[in-house]
Design a protein around this motif. Sequence first.
Motif, PDB file in Angstrom:
ATOM      1  N   LEU A 144      11.684   7.028   5.421  1.00 39.80           N
ATOM      2  CA  LEU A 144      11.178   6.247   6.549  1.00 39.80           C
ATOM      3  C   LEU A 144      12.223   6.181   7.653  1.00 39.80           C
ATOM      4  O   LEU A 144      11.921   6.375   8.834  1.00 39.80           O
ATOM      5  N   GLU A 183       5.330  12.022  -2.653  1.00 39.75           N
ATOM      6  CA  GLU A 183       6.058  11.222  -3.632  1.00 39.75           C
ATOM      7  C   GLU A 183       6.887  12.110  -4.563  1.00 39.75           C
ATOM      8  O   GLU A 183       8.058  11.830  -4.829  1.00 39.75           O
ATOM      9  N   ARG A 237       2.521   1.970  -1.981  1.00 42.97           N
ATOM     10  CA  ARG A 237       3.439   1.395  -2.964  1.00 42.97           C
ATOM     11  C   ARG A 237       3.423  -0.136  -2.917  1.00 42.97           C
ATOM     12  O   ARG A 237       3.699  -0.804  -3.904  1.00 42.97           O
ATOM     13  N   MET A 257       4.380   4.201   1.844  1.00 48.01           N
ATOM     14  CA  MET A 257       5.003   2.902   1.600  1.00 48.01           C
ATOM     15  C   MET A 257       3.939   1.828   1.429  1.00 48.01           C
ATOM     16  O   MET A 257       4.052   0.945   0.577  1.00 48.01           O
ATOM     17  N   GLN A 258       2.880   1.907   2.232  1.00 44.43           N
ATOM     18  CA  GLN A 258       1.810   0.918   2.123  1.00 44.43           C
ATOM     19  C   GLN A 258       1.115   1.026   0.771  1.00 44.43           C
ATOM     20  O   GLN A 258       0.771   0.004   0.153  1.00 44.43           O
ATOM     21  N   VAL A 269      11.946  -2.184  -3.574  1.00 47.66           N
ATOM     22  CA  VAL A 269      12.820  -1.372  -2.731  1.00 47.66           C
ATOM     23  C   VAL A 269      13.762  -0.529  -3.603  1.00 47.66           C
ATOM     24  O   VAL A 269      13.985   0.655  -3.334  1.00 47.66           O
ATOM     25  N   ARG A 314       9.028  -0.239  13.093  1.00 45.52           N
ATOM     26  CA  ARG A 314       8.942  -0.556  11.663  1.00 45.52           C
ATOM     27  C   ARG A 314       8.455  -1.977  11.435  1.00 45.52           C
ATOM     28  O   ARG A 314       7.664  -2.253  10.552  1.00 45.52           O
ATOM     29  N   ASN A 351      12.163   2.486  -4.845  1.00 47.41           N
ATOM     30  CA  ASN A 351      11.631   3.397  -3.830  1.00 47.41           C
ATOM     31  C   ASN A 351      12.669   3.713  -2.759  1.00 47.41           C
ATOM     32  O   ASN A 351      12.353   3.804  -1.578  1.00 47.41           O
ATOM     33  N   LEU A 409      12.012   6.792  -0.582  1.00 43.81           N
ATOM     34  CA  LEU A 409      10.951   6.596   0.407  1.00 43.81           C
ATOM     35  C   LEU A 409      11.476   5.826   1.608  1.00 43.81           C
ATOM     36  O   LEU A 409      11.186   6.153   2.760  1.00 43.81           O
ATOM     37  N   LEU A 410      12.272   4.802   1.368  1.00 45.29           N
ATOM     38  CA  LEU A 410      12.846   4.046   2.476  1.00 45.29           C
ATOM     39  C   LEU A 410      13.794   4.918   3.288  1.00 45.29           C
ATOM     40  O   LEU A 410      13.830   4.833   4.522  1.00 45.29           O
TER      41      LEU A 410
END
Length: 200
Positions: free
Chosen positions: A114, A23, A68, A65-66, A104, A130, A107, A110-111
């Motif tokens: 991903l 993070e 978050r 992500m999970q 979103v 995904r 974050n 993070l996306l």
Amino acid sequence: MTEGRRERADATRNRRAILRATEELLASQPPEQVSMERIAAAAGVGKGTVFHRFGSRMGLMLALMQERALDLGEAVRTGPPPLGPGAPARMRVLAFLDAVVDMVARNKSLLAALGHAVTTTPHAHDDQPRGAHPVYQEWHTHLSALIAEQRPDLDADLVAHLLLSALQSDPVLRLLERGDGRRLADTLRELATGLLDRQP
């Protein structure tokens, strides 16, 4: 403390350290520069520990992500309306879309990571698409159920996919990077209300 408990405590501590390091690195560096080696060094663990715990770079990004998404899931299940139970389906759809856009927007890195992991992990799209991830499944299940409740004549499954897929596109991520989250939320609400309010 027994050896088994000590091992579990060590594993829990390592997991938290790895997620926290990921993070922090994503907050300060482009996702393509956040390698497993750099994450391991920042977390104070071996590279093998990271791979053992998360399997791959994409597995790590998905796990973060999970993490978050946990608060949002809890709010949907037990929080106050309209996001939580107790409000009409239409209001809950709009509140949920607002909440997802907000998450979103907060974050984006993070996306982006991903997306980078999906394109750089060999066969990642075959082994762990995904759309098959528990976070996406939970969001889709919740949204499609609310849409079906409000408009049983619609293909709620497909409509939910279409609304959520808007949040995974590069143009939308670039829009969020410019700070236009409100514009996205307003447009999604217009699309949703257009569908939910139209008489069958």
